[in-house]
Design an enzyme around this catalytic site. Structure first.
Site, PDB file in Angstrom:
ATOM      1  N   LEU A 168       5.686  72.018  58.823  1.00 60.22           N
ATOM      2  CA  LEU A 168       4.175  71.649  58.540  1.00 60.22           C
ATOM      3  C   LEU A 168       3.386  72.873  58.543  1.00 60.22           C
ATOM      4  O   LEU A 168       2.563  72.941  59.282  1.00 60.22           O
ATOM      5  CB  LEU A 168       3.935  70.661  59.416  1.00 60.22           C
ATOM      6  N   GLY A 169       3.602  73.856  57.803  1.00 60.17           N
ATOM      7  CA  GLY A 169       2.759  74.854  57.389  1.00 60.17           C
ATOM      8  C   GLY A 169       1.815  74.463  56.505  1.00 60.17           C
ATOM      9  O   GLY A 169       1.490  73.309  56.240  1.00 60.17           O
ATOM     10  N   ILE A 171       1.793  74.694  53.017  1.00 63.81           N
ATOM     11  CA  ILE A 171       2.283  73.896  52.013  1.00 63.81           C
ATOM     12  C   ILE A 171       2.453  72.520  52.418  1.00 63.81           C
ATOM     13  O   ILE A 171       1.982  71.733  51.952  1.00 63.81           O
ATOM     14  CB  ILE A 171       3.487  74.514  51.723  1.00 63.81           C
ATOM     15  N   SER A 190       9.133  70.546  62.951  1.00 65.82           N
ATOM     16  CA  SER A 190       8.435  72.071  62.856  1.00 65.82           C
ATOM     17  C   SER A 190       8.917  72.527  64.028  1.00 65.82           C
ATOM     18  O   SER A 190       9.502  71.921  65.047  1.00 65.82           O
ATOM     19  CB  SER A 190       7.023  71.784  62.807  1.00 65.82           C
ATOM     20  N   ARG A 191       8.806  73.933  64.113  1.00 67.47           N
ATOM     21  CA  ARG A 191       9.205  74.493  65.410  1.00 67.47           C
ATOM     22  C   ARG A 191       8.624  74.012  66.390  1.00 67.47           C
ATOM     23  O   ARG A 191       9.144  73.690  67.743  1.00 67.47           O
ATOM     24  CB  ARG A 191       9.185  75.928  65.401  1.00 67.47           C
ATOM     25  N   ARG A 248      14.076  76.592  49.721  1.00 71.43           N
ATOM     26  CA  ARG A 248      15.309  77.402  49.360  1.00 71.43           C
ATOM     27  C   ARG A 248      16.239  76.267  49.301  1.00 71.43           C
ATOM     28  O   ARG A 248      16.507  75.623  50.087  1.00 71.43           O
ATOM     29  CB  ARG A 248      15.250  78.475  50.186  1.00 71.43           C
ATOM     30  N   GLU A 277      20.917  79.845  42.374  1.00 71.11           N
ATOM     31  CA  GLU A 277      20.142  80.025  41.128  1.00 71.11           C
ATOM     32  C   GLU A 277      20.350  81.146  40.232  1.00 71.11           C
ATOM     33  O   GLU A 277      20.711  82.242  40.725  1.00 71.11           O
ATOM     34  CB  GLU A 277      18.718  80.061  41.430  1.00 71.11           C
ATOM     35  N   HIS A 295      12.727  76.478  39.695  1.00 72.18           N
ATOM     36  CA  HIS A 295      12.153  77.283  40.790  1.00 72.18           C
ATOM     37  C   HIS A 295      10.513  77.560  40.435  1.00 72.18           C
ATOM     38  O   HIS A 295      10.453  79.078  40.565  1.00 72.18           O
ATOM     39  CB  HIS A 295      12.943  78.559  41.147  1.00 72.18           C
ATOM     40  N   ALA A 297       7.925  75.890  41.371  1.00 73.92           N
ATOM     41  CA  ALA A 297       6.677  75.038  42.253  1.00 73.92           C
ATOM     42  C   ALA A 297       5.745  75.999  42.471  1.00 73.92           C
ATOM     43  O   ALA A 297       4.206  75.491  42.631  1.00 73.92           O
ATOM     44  CB  ALA A 297       7.577  74.575  43.677  1.00 73.92           C
TER      45      ALA A 297
END
Lengths: 329, 329
Positions: A168-169, A171, A190-191, A248, A277, A295, A297
């Protein structure tokens, strides 16, 4: 002469290019109004030979990309005694030895949140596409099957789905906001628990997957997150579950994901990223319950323009002795 | 025996079916636990003959769909002297003579807002898909071109786009809420200004089109709205403009829309509806800047389940002498 600074722009500040970032190539004419780029990548010389040949030991700034060489002491920094500023066109800076930069008092600035809204809307678009079968329906219409066979299978409603945000950063927060507007219920892992958000925190990805209809993966790739979405997490997500990955490819164990999709052990996936990729597992190409994206986004005309302005702004700030807009070190 | 009430369910209330609504066929076994359906459509007899043959002059309720006959006095109502309740599976009730129902004190109930959130998320999904080229990118990956040719053209950011909502009803309001969460600026046109909404009202579609990047069409089809999106409106929208249509095909002058798309006079379109469904203009099938959907904006598993519950609830309310949940008359 290729590979040297332009003789017509003697008064513009010098910026070294080891490898041209895509945004440089796209905005080269605009960038070149403001800076005198040393195109080391155009020269057959090694970096120390190039620096000597072009009298560039005074170069103080470089504009880099993860597509170029790793920025470490031996290969790069030792040959640039005057370097004080590294500007990247990327969010991730794992290709730069930040400890070494700190030791040498070199400021590093990244792309900050230039792409955050683009990535978030891409994740939401992929999710609606998977649930509502938009790309599959588009194929159905284009193939002429609507007239011929009539019905297309029903999709699923986004509204009221339980969404698990993985990371939950900047983005992830924008994804949460967008999906909450459709009355989805939002949880996250999240961390650390974020004290200021209204969403439920799960310290553990397995429990989050068990309690979610959809996992949206938007965390950085680190040693801890590599293959975090593995067989056990996919089993916990379950047969009705959907995976969206704009982070990723390697955050997901791709082989397991393909197997779960083929066997109907999860319901669908929207994938902007892949482990190798631009290679995409060929088993996915025939599936109607996946949406495949090359790739992109982060990639919009508007994001690229913002990135150009952002990079230019960071370099201008450096050469004006002002604080950089998005310093990492 | 086909065409007659089931002899095993003598105590369930009778409901006449002139033509089976799709939701009836999907939930037939569940519906049949609650009602005794008179399947007039299964019989070769005319309606008056069928009513006489099945001793059904006492039938008080019918469950109808726009796919069946028009509900008027001469063909239907005159033969059903005890009819007091018409329940439809549709939002639109333009196939029912409401004046005649009012005169006869027949209550009519529609599908209300069962589909509203599904339609809204479909519109948002189509818009993100057109702007971000999701379906086109999915085709690109499936065709193997990512590995072969590398780049895919940049899309456009949804965020901060100026959205013109054409028809700010239940669906339009949900579209506006969803798009506002991506920092779009929302304007609308509607028969009347809505006093309680925070969006800019335009009385005139031309001015709305001039001031918008995107028109989202979600108004009813009426004599006033037929071909409302014509050449002049498309010109006002302009070369960068996008059309999303989840309303009815005929709200748009489809020939003009196709011409504008082919000539690059507008940027793209997401179309769930067409003028002559299931026929789609063949020129559109080769375009990468359109997303084509076979009229399924309302169609999800969840919406169909909600519709079943809603129809059942209306009929149960009627037979319990309680107010219907969504009365039109």
């Amino acid at each position: 002469m290729a590979g040297t600074a332009s003789p017509n722009l003697p008064n513009l500040p010098k910026v070294l290019l080891l490898k041209p970032p895509p945004i440089y190539l796209r905005y080269e004419s605009q960038f070149s109004l403001h800076f005198n780029f040393l195109k080391a990548y155009d020269s057959p010389l090694s970096l120390p030979e190039y620096i000597a040949a072009t009298n560039s030991t005074d170069v103080a700034a470089t504009f880099v990309t993860s597509l170029g060489p790793r920025i470490n002491a031996a290969d790069i920094l030792d040959h640039l005694p005057s370097l004080r500023c590294i500007v990247t066109s990327t969010i991730g800076v794992d290709f730069i030895d930040l400890d070494e930069c700190r030791r040498r008092q070199i400021t590093v600035a990244n792309a900050a949140d230039v792409f955050a809204s683009d990535c978030a809307e891409s994740a939401v678009g992929l999710l609606i596409d998977v649930l509502r079968k938009i790309s599959a329906a588009d194929r159905f219409v284009r193939s002429g099957n609507w007239s011929a066979s009539g019905g297309f299978p029903l999709g699923n409603r986004l509204g009221h789905k339980k969404i698990g945000i993985v990371g939950l950063g900047n983005i992830g927060s924008k994804i949460a906001k967008g999906l909450a507007s459709f009355n989805c219920s939002i949880s996250y892992t999240s961390r650390k628990k974020k004290p200021s958000v209204p969403y439920s925190f799960y310290p553990d990805i397995h429990t989050l997957a068990s309690d979610s209809d959809v996992l949206v993966i938007c965390c950085p790739l680190t040693d801890e997150t590599r293959h975090m979405i593995n067989k056990e997490v996919l089993l916990a997500l379950g047969k009705e579950g959907v995976i969206i990955n704009i982070a990723r490819g390697s955050v997901v164990d791709e082989k397991e994901l393909v197997r779960f999709l083929l066997e109907g052990q999860i319901a669908g996936a929207g994938l902007d990223v892949f482990e190798n990729e631009p290679s995409v597992p060929k088993e996915l190409l025939a599936l109607d319950n996946v949406v495949l994206s090359p790739h992109l986004a982060a990639c919009t005309e508007e994001a690229f323009h913002d990135l150009y302005q952002h990079v230019k702004g960071n370099l201008q700030a450096f050469f004006s002795n002002k604080p950089l807009h998005s310093p990492i070190v």
